[in-house]
Design a protein around this motif. Structure first.
Motif, PDB file in Angstrom:
ATOM      1  N   LYS A   1       4.444   0.616   4.602  1.00 44.34           N
ATOM      2  CA  LYS A   1       5.017   1.827   5.191  1.00 44.34           C
ATOM      3  C   LYS A   1       6.423   2.074   4.652  1.00 44.34           C
ATOM      4  O   LYS A   1       6.793   3.215   4.348  1.00 44.34           O
ATOM      5  CB  LYS A   1       5.033   1.718   6.715  1.00 44.34           C
ATOM      6  CG  LYS A   1       3.639   1.802   7.335  1.00 44.34           C
ATOM      7  CD  LYS A   1       3.662   1.468   8.815  1.00 44.34           C
ATOM      8  CE  LYS A   1       2.259   1.557   9.407  1.00 44.34           C
ATOM      9  NZ  LYS A   1       2.183   1.033  10.785  1.00 44.34           N
ATOM     10  N   GLU A   2       7.202   1.010   4.526  1.00 46.29           N
ATOM     11  CA  GLU A   2       8.565   1.158   4.007  1.00 46.29           C
ATOM     12  C   GLU A   2       8.554   1.628   2.555  1.00 46.29           C
ATOM     13  O   GLU A   2       9.294   2.547   2.180  1.00 46.29           O
ATOM     14  CB  GLU A   2       9.305  -0.169   4.132  1.00 46.29           C
ATOM     15  CG  GLU A   2       9.580  -0.562   5.580  1.00 46.29           C
ATOM     16  CD  GLU A   2      10.157  -1.966   5.707  1.00 46.29           C
ATOM     17  OE1 GLU A   2      10.675  -2.289   6.793  1.00 46.29           O
ATOM     18  OE2 GLU A   2      10.097  -2.733   4.726  1.00 46.29           O
ATOM     19  N   TYR A   3       7.728   1.004   1.732  1.00 49.89           N
ATOM     20  CA  TYR A   3       7.625   1.416   0.332  1.00 49.89           C
ATOM     21  C   TYR A   3       7.116   2.857   0.222  1.00 49.89           C
ATOM     22  O   TYR A   3       7.594   3.638  -0.611  1.00 49.89           O
ATOM     23  CB  TYR A   3       6.653   0.501  -0.413  1.00 49.89           C
ATOM     24  CG  TYR A   3       7.181  -0.872  -0.794  1.00 49.89           C
ATOM     25  CD1 TYR A   3       8.538  -1.152  -0.887  1.00 49.89           C
ATOM     26  CD2 TYR A   3       6.282  -1.903  -1.082  1.00 49.89           C
ATOM     27  CE1 TYR A   3       8.996  -2.415  -1.250  1.00 49.89           C
ATOM     28  CE2 TYR A   3       6.727  -3.162  -1.459  1.00 49.89           C
ATOM     29  CZ  TYR A   3       8.075  -3.417  -1.543  1.00 49.89           C
ATOM     30  OH  TYR A   3       8.510  -4.669  -1.909  1.00 49.89           O
ATOM     31  N   SER A   4       6.147   3.214   1.049  1.00 46.42           N
ATOM     32  CA  SER A   4       5.578   4.565   1.002  1.00 46.42           C
ATOM     33  C   SER A   4       6.603   5.608   1.405  1.00 46.42           C
ATOM     34  O   SER A   4       6.705   6.673   0.784  1.00 46.42           O
ATOM     35  CB  SER A   4       4.354   4.653   1.921  1.00 46.42           C
ATOM     36  OG  SER A   4       3.316   3.811   1.472  1.00 46.42           O
ATOM     37  N   ALA A   5       7.366   5.323   2.460  1.00 42.28           N
ATOM     38  CA  ALA A   5       8.391   6.259   2.905  1.00 42.28           C
ATOM     39  C   ALA A   5       9.475   6.432   1.847  1.00 42.28           C
ATOM     40  O   ALA A   5      10.036   7.526   1.678  1.00 42.28           O
ATOM     41  CB  ALA A   5       9.007   5.776   4.215  1.00 42.28           C
ATOM     42  N   THR A   6       9.766   5.353   1.110  1.00 44.66           N
ATOM     43  CA  THR A   6      10.790   5.411   0.068  1.00 44.66           C
ATOM     44  C   THR A   6      10.313   6.196  -1.139  1.00 44.66           C
ATOM     45  O   THR A   6      11.112   6.868  -1.805  1.00 44.66           O
ATOM     46  CB  THR A   6      11.177   3.981  -0.360  1.00 44.66           C
ATOM     47  OG1 THR A   6      11.570   3.240   0.806  1.00 44.66           O
ATOM     48  CG2 THR A   6      12.328   3.992  -1.346  1.00 44.66           C
ATOM     49  N   GLY A   7       9.015   6.126  -1.416  1.00 47.48           N
ATOM     50  CA  GLY A   7       8.461   6.842  -2.562  1.00 47.48           C
ATOM     51  C   GLY A   7       8.113   5.933  -3.722  1.00 47.48           C
ATOM     52  O   GLY A   7       8.268   6.308  -4.885  1.00 47.48           O
ATOM     53  N   TYR A   8       7.613   4.725  -3.406  1.00 45.45           N
ATOM     54  CA  TYR A   8       7.228   3.769  -4.429  1.00 45.45           C
ATOM     55  C   TYR A   8       5.717   3.579  -4.461  1.00 45.45           C
ATOM     56  O   TYR A   8       5.101   3.343  -3.406  1.00 45.45           O
ATOM     57  CB  TYR A   8       7.867   2.402  -4.167  1.00 45.45           C
ATOM     58  CG  TYR A   8       9.374   2.362  -4.308  1.00 45.45           C
ATOM     59  CD1 TYR A   8      10.040   3.154  -5.241  1.00 45.45           C
ATOM     60  CD2 TYR A   8      10.137   1.516  -3.506  1.00 45.45           C
ATOM     61  CE1 TYR A   8      11.417   3.107  -5.369  1.00 45.45           C
ATOM     62  CE2 TYR A   8      11.517   1.455  -3.633  1.00 45.45           C
ATOM     63  CZ  TYR A   8      12.152   2.258  -4.566  1.00 45.45           C
ATOM     64  OH  TYR A   8      13.519   2.193  -4.689  1.00 45.45           O
ATOM     65  N   PRO A   9       5.081   3.639  -5.627  1.00 45.03           N
ATOM     66  CA  PRO A   9       3.671   3.234  -5.731  1.00 45.03           C
ATOM     67  C   PRO A   9       3.583   1.714  -5.584  1.00 45.03           C
ATOM     68  O   PRO A   9       4.502   0.995  -5.990  1.00 45.03           O
ATOM     69  CB  PRO A   9       3.265   3.691  -7.139  1.00 45.03           C
ATOM     70  CG  PRO A   9       4.546   3.725  -7.908  1.00 45.03           C
ATOM     71  CD  PRO A   9       5.633   4.077  -6.925  1.00 45.03           C
TER      72      PRO A   9
END
Length: 268
Positions: A180-188
């Motif tokens: 969720k953290e990576y997704s919110a940041t914008g990382y694949p």
């Protein structure tokens, strides 16, 4: 795992675990973050409610800082309690960095320089070579406070984020918070094929799940070679994580705790 700070207190023969188990049995209800954790605790107390981890959108809505210096960055956010996790894929990262001959860098947020070099046979420089502009193959950044963590995660501008997790009973009961953290940041994301990440994928997270050296290597190389796939994953995961902001889900928390209170009042 016996390499984390709480092990002496929480080990199976310790007094802390005994006290905790007794508290589980006596509680009116339990709230946990994952279905797997609910399954683990069910023998001690059947009154369990799953409340997933949610993010504060105000903290996680940050612009992503991309670095236009010709390097592709693979990043991992994790500290020394997760050394076993990152050791698992260190050989993969070393092979990938050799393959791309200085065009790919590994970055970490949370380890010290000594901890990083104990895991990777990669060079980290504190400066840029004046003759060839070489900056080393790896870089580590200090851990951040919870308040600063979302913004600092975005400032690293990683092209790919990884979430390696050793497949143990302990880790299987963890949540999908990292995704969720990576997704919110914008990382694949490329992540380990463990219970919380498998369940996140089933719920709509577009994550590549790796189970061994070959699949880790192939998935990361695929993302390096396919920027369109990276953009697709970023877009889809932004939509997925939008369902997990606390503002939209606070009523779920309220309803669960009101249900617990009402049951408790009836018993008394």
């Amino acid at each position: 795992p016996n390499n984390i700070g709480g092990y002496p207190f929480w080990n199976p023969g310790g007094l802390g675990l005994h006290r905790f188990t007794e508290q589980l049995k006596k509680a009116d209800a339990l709230t946990v973050a994952t279905p797997q954790l609910a399954r683990e605790y069910f023998p001690h107390n059947p009154n369990i409610y799953v409340l997933p981890n949610y993010l504060d959108q105000e903290k996680w809505d940050n612009p992503l800082t991309k670095k236009e210096d010709g390097y592709l960055r693979i990043g991992w956010a994790g500290g020394n309690a997760h050394i076993d996790d990152i050791k698992m894929i260190a050989p993969v990262m070393e092979k990938i960095i050799r393959k791309y001959k200085g065009k790919v860098k590994f970055e970490n947020m949370g380890l010290t320089k000594g901890e990083l070099t104990s895991v990777f046979k990669l060079e980290e420089f504190d400066h840029v070579c004046p003759k060839c502009d070489y900056q080393g193959d790896a870089k580590t950044f200090a851990a951040e406070s919870l308040d600063n963590y979302p913004l600092m995660l975005a400032t690293h501008g990683w092209d790919i984020a990884i979430a390696p997790v050793v497949n143990t009973a302990f880790n299987s009961a963890k949540s999908d918070l990292k995704l969720k953290e990576y997704s919110a940041t914008g990382y694949p994301i490329v992540a380990s094929m463990v219970t919380p990440y498998i369940e996140a994928k089933e719920l709509g997270c577009n994550v590549l799940l790796a189970k061994d050296f070959k699949s880790w290597y192939n998935y990361i190389v695929e993302l390096i070679e396919k920027p369109d796939l990276r953009r697709k994953m970023i877009k889809e995961n932004k939509e997925w994580v939008s369902n997990y902001y606390i503002d939209q889900n606070i009523k779920h928390y309220y309803d669960v705790y009101m249900k617990i209170l009402n049951k408790t009042n009836k018993k008394s």
